[in-house]
Design a protein around this motif. Sequence first.
Motif, PDB file in Angstrom:
ATOM      1  N   ALA A  26      76.283  26.881  96.209  1.00  0.00           N
ATOM      2  CA  ALA A  26      75.077  26.436  96.921  1.00  0.00           C
ATOM      3  C   ALA A  26      75.178  24.948  97.272  1.00  0.00           C
ATOM      4  CB  ALA A  26      73.840  26.697  96.069  1.00  0.00           C
ATOM      5  N   GLY A  27      75.593  24.151  96.321  1.00  0.00           N
ATOM      6  CA  GLY A  27      75.761  22.719  96.586  1.00  0.00           C
ATOM      7  C   GLY A  27      76.972  22.431  97.456  1.00  0.00           C
ATOM      8  N   GLY A  28      78.014  23.244  97.302  1.00  0.00           N
ATOM      9  CA  GLY A  28      79.205  23.113  98.127  1.00  0.00           C
ATOM     10  C   GLY A  28      80.007  21.847  97.865  1.00  0.00           C
ATOM     11  N   ILE A  29      80.958  21.586  98.755  1.00  0.00           N
ATOM     12  CA  ILE A  29      81.836  20.423  98.618  1.00  0.00           C
ATOM     13  C   ILE A  29      81.031  19.123  98.674  1.00  0.00           C
ATOM     14  CG2 ILE A  29      83.822  19.211  99.569  1.00  0.00           C
ATOM     15  CD1 ILE A  29      84.492  21.890  98.377  1.00  0.00           C
ATOM     16  N   ALA A  30      79.952  19.125  99.440  1.00  0.00           N
ATOM     17  CA  ALA A  30      79.145  17.905  99.562  1.00  0.00           C
ATOM     18  C   ALA A  30      78.644  17.450  98.199  1.00  0.00           C
ATOM     19  CB  ALA A  30      77.976  18.138 100.505  1.00  0.00           C
ATOM     20  N   ALA A  31      78.251  18.389  97.346  1.00  0.00           N
ATOM     21  CA  ALA A  31      77.758  18.033  96.018  1.00  0.00           C
ATOM     22  C   ALA A  31      78.885  17.489  95.146  1.00  0.00           C
ATOM     23  CB  ALA A  31      77.114  19.247  95.353  1.00  0.00           C
ATOM     24  N   VAL A  32      80.072  18.060  95.267  1.00  0.00           N
ATOM     25  CA  VAL A  32      81.223  17.572  94.505  1.00  0.00           C
ATOM     26  C   VAL A  32      81.563  16.147  94.922  1.00  0.00           C
ATOM     27  CG1 VAL A  32      83.632  17.985  93.891  1.00  0.00           C
ATOM     28  CG2 VAL A  32      82.109  19.931  94.294  1.00  0.00           C
ATOM     29  N   LEU A  92      85.662  23.425  91.512  1.00  0.00           N
ATOM     30  CA  LEU A  92      86.043  23.488  92.921  1.00  0.00           C
ATOM     31  C   LEU A  92      86.024  24.928  93.422  1.00  0.00           C
ATOM     32  CD1 LEU A  92      89.060  21.026  92.660  1.00  0.00           C
ATOM     33  CD2 LEU A  92      86.710  20.497  93.370  1.00  0.00           C
ATOM     34  N   PRO A  93      86.106  25.138  94.737  1.00  0.00           N
ATOM     35  CA  PRO A  93      86.155  26.508  95.265  1.00  0.00           C
ATOM     36  C   PRO A  93      87.250  27.327  94.581  1.00  0.00           C
ATOM     37  CG  PRO A  93      85.885  24.960  97.057  1.00  0.00           C
ATOM     38  CD  PRO A  93      86.114  24.130  95.821  1.00  0.00           C
ATOM     39  N   GLY A  94      86.888  28.524  94.169  1.00  0.00           N
ATOM     40  CA  GLY A  94      87.815  29.374  93.437  1.00  0.00           C
ATOM     41  C   GLY A  94      87.650  29.287  91.940  1.00  0.00           C
ATOM     42  N   ASP A  95      87.060  28.210  91.437  1.00  0.00           N
ATOM     43  CA  ASP A  95      86.826  28.058  89.998  1.00  0.00           C
ATOM     44  C   ASP A  95      85.591  28.861  89.585  1.00  0.00           C
ATOM     45  OD1 ASP A  95      88.936  26.244  89.902  1.00  0.00           O
ATOM     46  OD2 ASP A  95      87.618  24.486  90.048  1.00  0.00           O
ATOM     47  N   PRO A  96      85.595  29.419  88.384  1.00  0.00           N
ATOM     48  CA  PRO A  96      84.423  30.193  87.932  1.00  0.00           C
ATOM     49  C   PRO A  96      83.118  29.412  87.955  1.00  0.00           C
ATOM     50  CG  PRO A  96      86.308  30.645  86.536  1.00  0.00           C
ATOM     51  CD  PRO A  96      86.718  29.523  87.447  1.00  0.00           C
ATOM     52  N   GLY A  97      83.183  28.094  87.713  1.00  0.00           N
ATOM     53  CA  GLY A  97      81.962  27.304  87.644  1.00  0.00           C
ATOM     54  C   GLY A  97      81.539  26.649  88.941  1.00  0.00           C
ATOM     55  N   TYR A  98      82.178  26.999  90.057  1.00  0.00           N
ATOM     56  CA  TYR A  98      81.883  26.326  91.330  1.00  0.00           C
ATOM     57  C   TYR A  98      80.451  26.592  91.791  1.00  0.00           C
ATOM     58  CZ  TYR A  98      82.178  25.107  96.296  1.00  0.00           C
ATOM     59  OH  TYR A  98      81.964  24.567  97.554  1.00  0.00           O
ATOM     60  N   PRO A 129      96.368  27.396  96.089  1.00  0.00           N
ATOM     61  CA  PRO A 129      96.401  26.320  97.097  1.00  0.00           C
ATOM     62  C   PRO A 129      95.056  25.662  97.346  1.00  0.00           C
ATOM     63  CG  PRO A 129      97.765  28.157  97.812  1.00  0.00           C
ATOM     64  CD  PRO A 129      97.059  28.613  96.563  1.00  0.00           C
ATOM     65  N   ILE A 130      93.954  26.415  97.256  1.00  0.00           N
ATOM     66  CA  ILE A 130      92.637  25.864  97.563  1.00  0.00           C
ATOM     67  C   ILE A 130      92.294  24.673  96.672  1.00  0.00           C
ATOM     68  CG2 ILE A 130      91.454  27.473  96.000  1.00  0.00           C
ATOM     69  CD1 ILE A 130      90.143  26.144  99.380  1.00  0.00           C
ATOM     70  N   SER A 152      91.012  14.056  88.657  1.00  0.00           N
ATOM     71  CA  SER A 152      91.501  15.352  88.177  1.00  0.00           C
ATOM     72  C   SER A 152      90.449  16.427  88.373  1.00  0.00           C
ATOM     73  CB  SER A 152      91.879  15.280  86.694  1.00  0.00           C
ATOM     74  OG  SER A 152      90.728  15.277  85.883  1.00  0.00           O
ATOM     75  N   ASN A 153      90.899  17.663  88.414  1.00  0.00           N
ATOM     76  CA  ASN A 153      90.005  18.818  88.511  1.00  0.00           C
ATOM     77  C   ASN A 153      89.645  19.299  87.104  1.00  0.00           C
ATOM     78  OD1 ASN A 153      92.779  19.611  88.256  1.00  0.00           O
ATOM     79  ND2 ASN A 153      92.224  21.713  88.780  1.00  0.00           N
ATOM     80  N   GLU A 154      89.064  18.408  86.323  1.00  0.00           N
ATOM     81  CA  GLU A 154      88.840  18.654  84.902  1.00  0.00           C
ATOM     82  C   GLU A 154      87.898  19.829  84.636  1.00  0.00           C
ATOM     83  OE1 GLU A 154      90.469  16.914  81.350  1.00  0.00           O
ATOM     84  OE2 GLU A 154      90.661  16.257  83.433  1.00  0.00           O
ATOM     85  N   PHE A 155      87.011  20.119  85.589  1.00  0.00           N
ATOM     86  CA  PHE A 155      86.061  21.202  85.376  1.00  0.00           C
ATOM     87  C   PHE A 155      86.504  22.514  86.019  1.00  0.00           C
ATOM     88  CE2 PHE A 155      83.421  17.410  84.660  1.00  0.00           C
ATOM     89  CZ  PHE A 155      82.956  17.715  83.390  1.00  0.00           C
ATOM     90  N   SER A 156      87.808  22.620  86.308  1.00  0.00           N
ATOM     91  CA  SER A 156      88.363  23.880  86.817  1.00  0.00           C
ATOM     92  C   SER A 156      88.696  24.827  85.665  1.00  0.00           C
ATOM     93  CB  SER A 156      89.622  23.615  87.651  1.00  0.00           C
ATOM     94  OG  SER A 156      89.322  22.986  88.865  1.00  0.00           O
ATOM     95  N   LEU A 157      87.853  24.880  84.670  1.00  0.00           N
ATOM     96  CA  LEU A 157      88.088  25.715  83.500  1.00  0.00           C
ATOM     97  C   LEU A 157      87.815  27.185  83.813  1.00  0.00           C
ATOM     98  CD1 LEU A 157      86.304  23.351  81.010  1.00  0.00           C
ATOM     99  CD2 LEU A 157      88.712  23.967  80.861  1.00  0.00           C
ATOM    100  N   PRO A 158      88.606  28.106  83.223  1.00  0.00           N
ATOM    101  CA  PRO A 158      89.833  27.880  82.463  1.00  0.00           C
ATOM    102  C   PRO A 158      90.990  27.531  83.410  1.00  0.00           C
ATOM    103  CG  PRO A 158      89.430  30.226  82.667  1.00  0.00           C
ATOM    104  CD  PRO A 158      88.235  29.538  83.271  1.00  0.00           C
ATOM    105  N   TYR A 159      91.907  26.688  82.939  1.00  0.00           N
ATOM    106  CA  TYR A 159      92.957  26.160  83.797  1.00  0.00           C
ATOM    107  C   TYR A 159      94.050  27.183  84.103  1.00  0.00           C
ATOM    108  CZ  TYR A 159      90.832  21.755  82.340  1.00  0.00           C
ATOM    109  OH  TYR A 159      89.945  20.743  82.075  1.00  0.00           O
ATOM    110  N   LEU A 160      94.699  26.973  85.241  1.00  0.00           N
ATOM    111  CA  LEU A 160      95.896  27.711  85.634  1.00  0.00           C
ATOM    112  C   LEU A 160      97.116  26.830  85.415  1.00  0.00           C
ATOM    113  CD1 LEU A 160      94.577  29.105  89.035  1.00  0.00           C
ATOM    114  CD2 LEU A 160      95.013  30.466  86.984  1.00  0.00           C
ATOM    115  N   THR A 161      98.251  27.427  85.075  1.00  0.00           N
ATOM    116  CA  THR A 161      99.479  26.646  84.978  1.00  0.00           C
ATOM    117  C   THR A 161     100.222  26.604  86.314  1.00  0.00           C
ATOM    118  OG1 THR A 161     100.632  28.596  84.137  1.00  0.00           O
ATOM    119  CG2 THR A 161      99.762  27.037  82.513  1.00  0.00           C
ATOM    120  N   LYS A 162      99.789  27.436  87.250  1.00  0.00           N
ATOM    121  CA  LYS A 162     100.219  27.339  88.646  1.00  0.00           C
ATOM    122  C   LYS A 162      98.973  27.550  89.476  1.00  0.00           C
ATOM    123  CE  LYS A 162     103.438  29.004  92.146  1.00  0.00           C
ATOM    124  NZ  LYS A 162     104.513  29.977  92.480  1.00  0.00           N
ATOM    125  N   THR A 163      98.490  26.487  90.107  1.00  0.00           N
ATOM    126  CA  THR A 163      97.181  26.547  90.744  1.00  0.00           C
ATOM    127  C   THR A 163      97.228  27.278  92.084  1.00  0.00           C
ATOM    128  OG1 THR A 163      97.586  24.359  91.715  1.00  0.00           O
ATOM    129  CG2 THR A 163      96.346  24.444  89.640  1.00  0.00           C
TER     130      THR A 163
END
Length: 273
Positions: free
Chosen positions: A34-40, A25-31, A75-76, A62-73
Amino acid sequence: MTTTWLDEVFAVRKPVIAMLHLSALPGDPGYDSAGGIAAVVARAREELDELQAGGVDGVMVSNEFSLPYLTKTEPITAITMARIIGELLPAFEVPYGVNVLWDGRASIDLAVATGASFVREIFTGVYASDFGLWDTNIGEVARHRARVGGAGVKLFFNVVPESATYLAARDLAALTRTTVFATLPDAICVSGATAGAPTDAEALRVVKSAAGAVPVFVNTGVRAENVAAQLEVADGAIVGTYFKKDGVFENRAERSRVAELMAQARAFRERLG
């Protein structure tokens, strides 16, 4: 037979909940900017169709691909998940829940905002983890749930967190008993080391024996060939990796694999009578 909240939400015995893993997702290293939210959204819609067509009893987003995870996310993350789930709402045919990894408070906020029936998170304990020292505050989270109108949102507590070790020197049975007594979980999840990793059968039995009337779910490593054995002990299962093409975490959900596991789960339930 006594009716439980599981019966009311899922209308089946020993429900199987499928994970709907969102792309980064936006803010995640793997976001994929180019594809944007539409691709997600497009991938999520495709996988939701595969999971429901395969016959699952529920879905957890779940946001399973938001690796590496935060323990306090940030807001985005929950904001974007709310947008995605909002677009998917007309397509849900089964009960759904949410999980903002690894943030229990954000998970509850997302559930309230999207009408989800349940959340799964690490709500109790202190851990040494791959993400650093991991602390929780269930009293604060429980009060937050009440303040935001989430009293009806069911909480799945994971008592064997992935990628982490509980710091207190307590056995699993004692930990389960005090979790049930002092923190009021709606269900307890037992996991392996990572997503898709086998859940220790003995650990599952220990937790089930100590949990009393609280439902216990096997949280990782459920496969078509072991789902009956796992449901013999557990009150339900949460399945993610097995439902994907070739059983590979990074791949997309595949209807044939979903149907294969669900056929075994239904056959087991029929034997229960």
